[in-house]
Design an enzyme around this catalytic site. Sequence first.
Site, PDB file in Angstrom:
ATOM      1  N   ASP A  84       3.101 -16.783  -8.741  1.00  0.00           N
ATOM      2  CA  ASP A  84       4.281 -17.149  -9.503  1.00  0.00           C
ATOM      3  C   ASP A  84       3.911 -17.433 -10.962  1.00  0.00           C
ATOM      4  O   ASP A  84       2.771 -17.835 -11.249  1.00  0.00           O
ATOM      5  CB  ASP A  84       4.892 -18.412  -8.879  1.00  0.00           C
ATOM      6  CG  ASP A  84       6.228 -18.767  -9.497  1.00  0.00           C
ATOM      7  OD1 ASP A  84       7.228 -18.200  -9.047  1.00  0.00           O
ATOM      8  OD2 ASP A  84       6.271 -19.591 -10.433  1.00  0.00           O
TER       9      ASP A  84
ATOM     10  N   HIS B 294      12.590 -18.634  -7.285  1.00  0.00           N
ATOM     11  CA  HIS B 294      11.227 -18.090  -7.270  1.00  0.00           C
ATOM     12  C   HIS B 294      10.946 -17.399  -5.929  1.00  0.00           C
ATOM     13  O   HIS B 294      10.343 -16.338  -5.884  1.00  0.00           O
ATOM     14  CB  HIS B 294      10.204 -19.204  -7.533  1.00  0.00           C
ATOM     15  CG  HIS B 294      10.339 -19.782  -8.900  1.00  0.00           C
ATOM     16  ND1 HIS B 294       9.453 -19.525  -9.920  1.00  0.00           N
ATOM     17  CD2 HIS B 294      11.292 -20.586  -9.440  1.00  0.00           C
ATOM     18  CE1 HIS B 294       9.849 -20.150 -11.028  1.00  0.00           C
ATOM     19  NE2 HIS B 294      10.963 -20.805 -10.756  1.00  0.00           N
TER      20      HIS B 294
END
Length: 460
Positions: free
Chosen positions: A121, A24
């Site tokens: 995210d 991520h």
Amino acid sequence: MSSSDQSSGHQTHVALFPSAGMGHLVPFLRLANTLLRHNCKLTLITSHPPVSSAESHLISRFLSAFPQVNELKFHILPLDPSIANSDDPFFLQFEAIRRSVHVLNSPISALSPPLSAFVCDVTLISSGLLLATTLNIPIYALFTSSAKMLSLFAYYPFAKMSDPSTDFIRIPAIGSIPKTSLPPPLLINNSIFGKIFAQDGQRIKELNGILINAMDAIEGDTLTALNTGKVLNGLPPVIPIGPFLPRDFENPDAKSPIKWLDNLPPRSVVFASFGSRTATSRDQIKEIGSGLVSSGYRFLWVVKDKVVDKEDKEGLEEIMGEELMKKLTEKGMVLKEWVNQQEILGHRAVGGFICHCGWNSVMEAALKGVPILAWPQIGDQMINAELIAKKGLGMWVEEWGWGQKCLVKGEEVGGRIKEMMESEALRKQAAKFRDEAIKAVEVGGSCDKAIQGLIRMWSK
Ligand code: UDP
Ligand code: UDP
């Protein structure tokens, strides 16, 4: 390079909010680097403490390379793991960040100049919406996997998961995904991952857009289906901005295997690595070792013995045993540390990649034109593996199942390595994707245009 410093005089200010894990963080920081090259002002929200040393190292390297970036550090509130129904430290961190996010309200509202856009995210969509809607800031999610996985994420809240009469999920315009290929936590009641899917999947319609490390050459059909309401009505624009380019700040200080590769013939080496967040079982490590040796090819293998790098302390010889270690070092290089994967994939000596199919790794292989032998371990990786095999960027041995659940024998591994390394068809197709990827990132290419378009919109 264009500038975000418009005639109005104020700089486009973007906040980036990554979640846990290198899979991520890496794409967020690559996006950050691109935005900086377009003269955006950046605020990077970092959650403390991070799970792995790799994350801390990368954040420090990024911040020292770009001192102009405003770091908004926030401390995650402790999470009672018993409520989380998972022992995966990265999933626990997702949940802990989601539950702590309210503390960001006032520091974000105090940012100056005010934010032009907020990019969170994919695992932080509800949290991001909470922050951005109160403050009236356009909000985007960065989806860190494939467009195919995004269609599952969008459609999942409407899928009849518990219907025992079918072993598939049928996603309109995309096709059927066998339940056995879904991220395994989706099949467990009340898993954190499942909750994020069910809750945040429903809320993506509230976003202003979804940014994704994807490109038309690989997933044009899926991107079109997503953007024309064929998967689901009312989705926000899905904006492919891939492939992400690896940048200088990512170079680790660790010893580099590049010198070793420099002395080897073109496409003679197999690179094996299974990403940043899965450990390989001791039994499987031994089988992979013997498979690499029996393949007859030289190899560069990055071993992970523990999920979290800080706990990965045992030496290679202890893990492999003296005899196997001796055979391995006669023919290849085995490492147990963070490597510069992109530099390795880009080396002319590397001819194939045994890959877990984490999406960043897949796109990196495409960018460098390296064929993949797909070996999914967890999460979205089996969905990605199917996609790679379908597109011809790699081969996938379906019978191997999930790497975390089945043991594949060394002889079988060695045979499949040979098959990958000898396949002219895979090599050609991978080279085609590399050419398309290069076109996408050139000035005036699809990726460049998409970023410029976003910044123009944000600066209005
Ligand atoms: N990576 C790296 N060196 C390593 C291990 C991983 O540079 O030793 C990078 C890799 O290039 C990719 C990211 O870490 O950019 C991992 O993300 P991915 O989505 O491939 O898999 P994950 O680690 O999330 O399973
Ligand atoms: N590491 C990293 N990037 C670096 C250096 C190290 O990701 O530039 C990783 C390394 O692979 C190991 C962990 O961080 O898994 C610990 O690194 P180190 O031995 O340097 O320990 P530290 O100084 O962080 O305690």
